[in-house]
Design an enzyme around this catalytic site. Structure first.
Site, short mmCIF file in Angstrom:
data_model
loop_
_atom_site.label_atom_id
_atom_site.label_comp_id
_atom_site.label_asym_id
_atom_site.label_seq_id
_atom_site.Cartn_x
_atom_site.Cartn_y
_atom_site.Cartn_z
N ARG A 264 -3.11 5.00 -12.76
CA ARG A 264 -1.91 4.60 -12.03
C ARG A 264 -2.20 4.70 -10.54
NH1 ARG A 264 1.62 8.55 -10.36
NH2 ARG A 264 1.41 9.83 -12.23
N HIS A 268 4.35 8.01 -9.61
CA HIS A 268 4.96 7.95 -10.94
C HIS A 268 6.21 7.06 -10.90
CE1 HIS A 268 6.50 9.17 -14.83
NE2 HIS A 268 7.63 9.55 -14.25
N TYR A 277 -0.29 16.09 -5.48
CA TYR A 277 -1.10 16.55 -6.61
C TYR A 277 -2.36 15.72 -6.87
CZ TYR A 277 1.66 12.86 -8.95
OH TYR A 277 2.26 11.67 -9.28
#
Length: 373
Positions: A264, A268, A277
Site C-alpha cells: 500500500r 490506510h 509507523y
C-alpha cells in the site's frame, strides 16, 4: 494451455512458491504462464490501472477539500485488482472490503459509487447492477456472506464463482476462519483473495500471524493456497483464472485462497498518518515494483503501447473522472431519509424528531437549514 493443466501448474505448488509472470522491469520471467490476451484487452487492462491511480488521486484531493468523506487509497494495488477481475466472467459475484475500487473500475464503475464516499448510502445500491456486493467496512465480516452466496450458486447449478477481497488484517478475524472452514467442508466455488499489502493500518503482517505465508492457511481447511506477486497484473490474472477453473471444472471442485503480495503506497485511509509507523526508504523500495510502470514496460516491449496511445488514454481518463465527480456532486441529500430505515415502523420519538425537522425546513428552507442553530 488447457484449464486443467493451468490449474495444476499454477495452484499445485508450495504456498511460498510465488507465481510471477513479469519482473519489476516488465520482462517475462515465466513464458509458460504468460496469458494469451489480445492487444486490445491488454491495453484495456492498462487503461483501467491508470484510471485507478488517477481516480485515487482525485478522491484524496476531494477529501482534503472537504468534498468527500474518509477514503481508502488503493495506490500500489492496481495490478491485483484489475488482473484478478479481468479473469472473471461478467456475472461472477464480487465481494470486497473497501479498498478494491479497481475491481469496480474493471466492471464499469457506476458514477453513483462516488456518492457513497460523499455520504450517500444509495451509492452502494448501484453495485448490484454489476454483480458486486455492497462495500464492507467491518473487517472480514463479508467473508461468510460471500461463501454463503457461492454455496447457493452451487446448489442452484449456476456456473458462477464468488471472489471475495480482503486485507491481511482480516485473516486475524474469526469470520475469516469460519468462512474458510465452511468453504472447505461444502466445496463452495469461492476464491478468497487476500490483498496482503503488508500493513493492517499500523500493524505489520509479521505481527498478524506466525505463519510463514497467508497462503498456507488454506491447508488447515483442506484446499489449496497460492501466493502471487500482487503487483504483476498478468500473474494475478492467471492465478485467478486457474482458481476459477478449479472452482467450476470437473468433479474436484474446490475453493482457493490467493495471497497477493503487494504494498500500500499511501495511508490506510485519509484519517491515517503512515509516517508514524513506516520507513520512507521501505516505501521507495516497493515503488520500484510499481504495477503500472511494470505493465507499461511490458506493453511497450510488445509494441502494444506507445506515447500516442498513452497520451490519448490520459486525456480520456481525465475527462471521465471529471465527469464522474461533477455528476456525483450534483446529488443532493434529503435529510428526511435518515428517519426512513432505522425501524420497520417509526417509533413515537422518531416521528417527533421527523416532525421537528419538517417544521425547520418549512420555516427556513433547505438552503438555510445547515446554517440554522
Amino acid at each position: 494451455m488447457s484449464g486443467d493443466v493451468l490449474a495444476r501448474d499454477v495452484l499445485d505448488r508450495a504456498p511460498d512458491d510465488r507465481v510471477q509472470v513479469l519482473d519489476p522491469n516488465g520482462k517475462v520471467v515465466d513464458p509458460a504462464l504468460e496469458p494469451d490476451l489480445d492487444p486490445e484487452t491488454l491495453r484495456s487492462m492498462y487503461r483501467d490501472m491508470r484510471f485507478c491511480r488517477r481516480f485515487d488521486e482525485r478522491m484524496i484531493s476531494l477529501q482534503r477539500q472537504g468534498r468527500l468523506g474518509t477514503y481508502a487509497s488503493l495506490a500500489g494495488q492496481e495490478g491485483s485488482q484489475i488482473g484478478s477481475t479481468y479473469a472473471l466472467a461478467d456475472d461472477d459475484a464480487l465481494s470486497y472490503q473497501y479498498r478494491e475500487h479497481g475491481a469496480l473500475v474493471a466492471r464499469g464503475l457506476p458514477w453513483e459509487y462516488i456518492t457513497y464516499w460523499m455520504g450517500h448510502e444509495d451509492g452502494n445500491a448501484a453495485l448490484s447492477e454489476i454483480d458486486v456486493f455492497p462495500l464492507n467496512i467491518s473487517i472480514g465480516g463479508h467473508l461468510p456472506h460471500a461463501v454463503g452466496w457461492s454455496w447457493a450458486a452451487k446448489l442452484r447449478g449456476d456456473e458462477r464463482v464468488t471472489v471475495v477481497h480482503f486485507g491481511d488484517g482480516s485473516t486475524s478475524e474469526g469470520d475469516f476462519h469460519e468462512a474458510m472452514n465452511f468453504a472447505g467442508v461444502y466445496d463452495t466455488p469461492t476464491i478468497f483473495f487476500c490483498n496482503n499489502n503488508q500493513w493492517a493500518i499500523s500493524v505489520p503482517r509479521e505481527r498478524q500471524t506466525a505463519s510463514a505465508t497467508i497462503a498456507q492457511k488454506a491447508d488447515a481447511y483442506g484446499f489449496e493456497g497460492v501466493q502471487v506477486d500482487g503487483m504483476d497484473p498478468l500473474a494475478t490474472y492467471v492465478v485467478t483464472e486457474a482458481a476459477r477453473e478449479k472452482a467450476l471444472g470437473g468433479g474436484d471442485r474446490r475453493p482457493t485462497l490467493v495471497e497477493a503480495v503487494q504494498y500500500r503506497f499511501g495511508a490506510h485511509t485519509t484519517a491515517d498518518d503512515p509516517a508514524v509507523y513506516r520507513d520512507e526508504a521501505d516505501i521507495e523500495r516497493w515503488r520500484e515494483r510499481d504495477p503500472i510502470d511494470r505493465f507499461e514496460a511490458y506493453l511497450r516491449d510488445r509494441g502494444a503501447l506507445g506515447d500516442g496511445r498513452i497520451a490519448a488514454i490520459e486525456d480520456e481518463i481525465e475527462e471521465t473522472v471529471a465527469a464522474l465527480v461533477d455528476r456525483a456532486e450534483d446529488v443532493q441529500a434529503d435529510p428526511r431519509e435518515m428517519f426512513e430505515y432505522a425501524y420497520a415502523e417509526p417509533t413515537p420519538r422518531l416521528e417527533e424528531q421527523r416532525d421537528y425537522l419538517d417544521a425547520l425546513r418549512d420555516r427556513h428552507g433547505d438552503d438555510e437549514l445547515l446554517d440554522y442553530e
